[in-house]
Write an enzyme that holds these catalytic residues in place. Structure first.
Site, PDB file in Angstrom:
ATOM      1  N   HIS A  25       2.122   1.211   7.718  1.00 31.73           N
ATOM      2  CA  HIS A  25       2.022  -0.120   7.121  1.00 31.73           C
ATOM      3  C   HIS A  25       3.253  -0.877   7.608  1.00 31.73           C
ATOM      4  O   HIS A  25       4.280  -0.960   6.939  1.00 31.73           O
ATOM      5  CB  HIS A  25       2.012  -0.032   5.591  1.00 31.73           C
ATOM      6  CG  HIS A  25       2.120  -1.376   4.922  1.00 31.73           C
ATOM      7  ND1 HIS A  25       1.214  -2.400   5.143  1.00 31.73           N
ATOM      8  CD2 HIS A  25       3.044  -1.884   4.050  1.00 31.73           C
ATOM      9  CE1 HIS A  25       1.577  -3.465   4.438  1.00 31.73           C
ATOM     10  NE2 HIS A  25       2.683  -3.179   3.783  1.00 31.73           N
ATOM     11  N   ASP A  71       5.086   4.228   3.740  1.00 26.30           N
ATOM     12  CA  ASP A  71       4.818   5.556   4.305  1.00 26.30           C
ATOM     13  C   ASP A  71       6.022   6.471   4.115  1.00 26.30           C
ATOM     14  O   ASP A  71       5.874   7.656   3.779  1.00 26.30           O
ATOM     15  CB  ASP A  71       4.466   5.434   5.788  1.00 26.30           C
ATOM     16  CG  ASP A  71       3.282   4.519   6.023  1.00 26.30           C
ATOM     17  OD1 ASP A  71       2.175   4.867   5.595  1.00 26.30           O
ATOM     18  OD2 ASP A  71       3.482   3.430   6.599  1.00 26.30           O
ATOM     19  N   THR A 105      -0.165   2.986  -1.024  1.00 29.59           N
ATOM     20  CA  THR A 105      -1.134   1.946  -0.682  1.00 29.59           C
ATOM     21  C   THR A 105      -1.381   1.892   0.821  1.00 29.59           C
ATOM     22  O   THR A 105      -2.469   1.515   1.263  1.00 29.59           O
ATOM     23  CB  THR A 105      -0.658   0.569  -1.169  1.00 29.59           C
ATOM     24  OG1 THR A 105       0.699   0.368  -0.746  1.00 29.59           O
ATOM     25  CG2 THR A 105      -0.746   0.470  -2.675  1.00 29.59           C
ATOM     26  N   SER A 125      -7.866  -4.622   4.447  1.00 26.82           N
ATOM     27  CA  SER A 125      -8.462  -5.777   3.770  1.00 26.82           C
ATOM     28  C   SER A 125      -8.180  -7.063   4.542  1.00 26.82           C
ATOM     29  O   SER A 125      -9.059  -7.928   4.680  1.00 26.82           O
ATOM     30  CB  SER A 125      -7.907  -5.880   2.349  1.00 26.82           C
ATOM     31  OG  SER A 125      -8.411  -7.015   1.684  1.00 26.82           O
ATOM     32  N   ARG A 126      -6.961  -7.183   5.051  1.00 19.25           N
ATOM     33  CA  ARG A 126      -6.613  -8.367   5.838  1.00 19.25           C
ATOM     34  C   ARG A 126      -7.444  -8.443   7.111  1.00 19.25           C
ATOM     35  O   ARG A 126      -7.905  -9.525   7.517  1.00 19.25           O
ATOM     36  CB  ARG A 126      -5.118  -8.343   6.171  1.00 19.25           C
ATOM     37  CG  ARG A 126      -4.225  -8.591   4.960  1.00 19.25           C
ATOM     38  CD  ARG A 126      -2.778  -8.217   5.211  1.00 19.25           C
ATOM     39  NE  ARG A 126      -1.929  -8.537   4.048  1.00 19.25           N
ATOM     40  CZ  ARG A 126      -0.701  -8.097   3.861  1.00 19.25           C
ATOM     41  NH1 ARG A 126      -0.143  -7.303   4.777  1.00 19.25           N
ATOM     42  NH2 ARG A 126      -0.018  -8.430   2.784  1.00 19.25           N
ATOM     43  N   ASN A 144       8.117  -0.524  -0.255  1.00 22.33           N
ATOM     44  CA  ASN A 144       8.292  -0.412   1.194  1.00 22.33           C
ATOM     45  C   ASN A 144       9.600   0.282   1.569  1.00 22.33           C
ATOM     46  O   ASN A 144      10.565   0.209   0.812  1.00 22.33           O
ATOM     47  CB  ASN A 144       8.251  -1.804   1.832  1.00 22.33           C
ATOM     48  CG  ASN A 144       6.833  -2.288   2.015  1.00 22.33           C
ATOM     49  OD1 ASN A 144       5.960  -1.518   2.400  1.00 22.33           O
ATOM     50  ND2 ASN A 144       6.599  -3.555   1.735  1.00 22.33           N
ATOM     51  N   ALA A 204       3.891   1.862  -3.852  1.00 23.47           N
ATOM     52  CA  ALA A 204       3.686   0.572  -3.193  1.00 23.47           C
ATOM     53  C   ALA A 204       4.973   0.061  -2.576  1.00 23.47           C
ATOM     54  O   ALA A 204       4.959  -0.881  -1.789  1.00 23.47           O
ATOM     55  CB  ALA A 204       3.143  -0.458  -4.181  1.00 23.47           C
TER      56      ALA A 204
END
Length: 318
Positions: free
Chosen positions: A178, A126, A146, A153-154, A123, A121
């Site tokens: 992401h 990726d 993630t 979802s957003r 950052n 998760a």
């Protein structure tokens, strides 16, 4: 993953790690959670605080502190350790610090004899997923991030507010990084099974005000909207992590947008990016290749190039 008890380790006990543990406990997803933190006192305090939830949940989850050397029989190791770059609005700026943090961690975890699944998760997720895959030597299916699960979802939440429908009736994915180069695959967004583009065409009076570019922009910037107002995003991503853990441990075969190591899927190789994948007890069973429109395929290739460039700038010491 031969352990009878469902065991999960969380490395990093800040906002994201603790929110993930809280979600796991409240949803009774696993039997044991081991917290691993840079500061033992903080990890102990988090474990103690979380242990006081047990009288109010459906089943007891054993929660305790430990170390990377104790990950031997863990089913899943969740990586939430990281450091933000002050003033930056690009997650890729954290790539070098992410490598410096994860290189010793992954070495210690693998030396313990760990053979389970890494779920990242931290950052830039990726890049971190790729780092963990390279450093661990595990098959690519056992390393996932993630990715764009939280962005998808957003997107669903934003669409549900303007249509209006329950967000769970919206199906679709944000693909790629992401981060700043992500994009919604509009050609595959459906509302109750009906393509969004058909709905917009058939009901111009009701939905003519809907600006897809604006929704994509809000989806991309949603994390920053939260970050700049309270300093962290953690409830949404904490629940996303719990959702992924449950899908893995239950062998659900759910399709979720995750950061995955690509091996010629979507024409991309040796890079991690957000794509829909079938999640099972073995991690990623299969990556789904959507039939993207030509502009979407270009957007995906461009996003992968940006991620790959960030990976290439790391001073690797394998």
């Amino acid at each position: 993953m031969g352990s009878k008890a469902r065991k999960v380790a969380i490395v990093g006990v800040g906002h994201v790690g603790s929110s993930c543990a809280y979600s796991l406990i409240n949803q009774s997803i696993c039997d044991e959670i081991m917290l691993i933190g840079r500061t033992p006192d903080r990890a102990y305090a988090q474990a103690l605080d979380l242990s006081h939830c047990m009288d109010f949940v459906h089943s007891r989850t054993k929660i305790y502190t430990g170390s990377c050397e104790q990950c031997t029989d863990m089913d899943i190791v969740i990586l939430c350790a990281g450091a933000s770059v002050p003033g930056s609005k690009n997650r890729l700026d954290q790539a070098d610090s992410a490598y410096a943090i994860h290189k010793p961690l992954i070495g210690r975890i693998m030396d313990s004899g760990f053979t389970g699944i890494f779920l990242t998760a931290s950052n830039p997720v990726d890049v971190v997923t790729y780092i963990v895959w390279r450093l661990s030597g595990l098959p690519r299916g056992q390393v996932l991030g993630t990715g764009t699960s939280i962005d998808s979802s957003r997107l669903k939440t934003l669409l549900s507010e303007v249509l209006p429908v329950d967000p769970r009736s919206v199906q679709g994915y944000v693909l790629g990084e992401h981060g700043e180069s992500q994009f919604p695959a509009w050609s595959h967004v459906t509302i109750g099974g009906k393509p969004l583009m058909d709905i917009l065409t058939q009901h111009p009076q009701r939905f003519g005000h809907l600006k897809l570019a604006e929704i994509a922009h809000k989806t991309r910037d949603a994390g920053w909207e939260i970050y700049y107002r309270k300093g962290a995003t953690h409830y949404g991503i904490g629940n996303a992590l719990a959702y992924l853990v449950r899908s893995i441990l239950n062998d659900d075969h759910k399709i979720i947008a995750v950061s995955a190591v690509l091996d010629n899927e979507y024409g991309q190789t040796d890079v991690c990016a957000g794509v829909p994948a079938i999640i099972t007890r073995q991690g990623i069973k299969e990556i789904l290749e959507l039939n993207l429109s030509p502009p979407e395929q270009e957007q995906f290739a461009s996003s992968c190039a940006i991620i790959r460039s960030a990976i290439g700038r790391i001073a690797w010491e394998l």
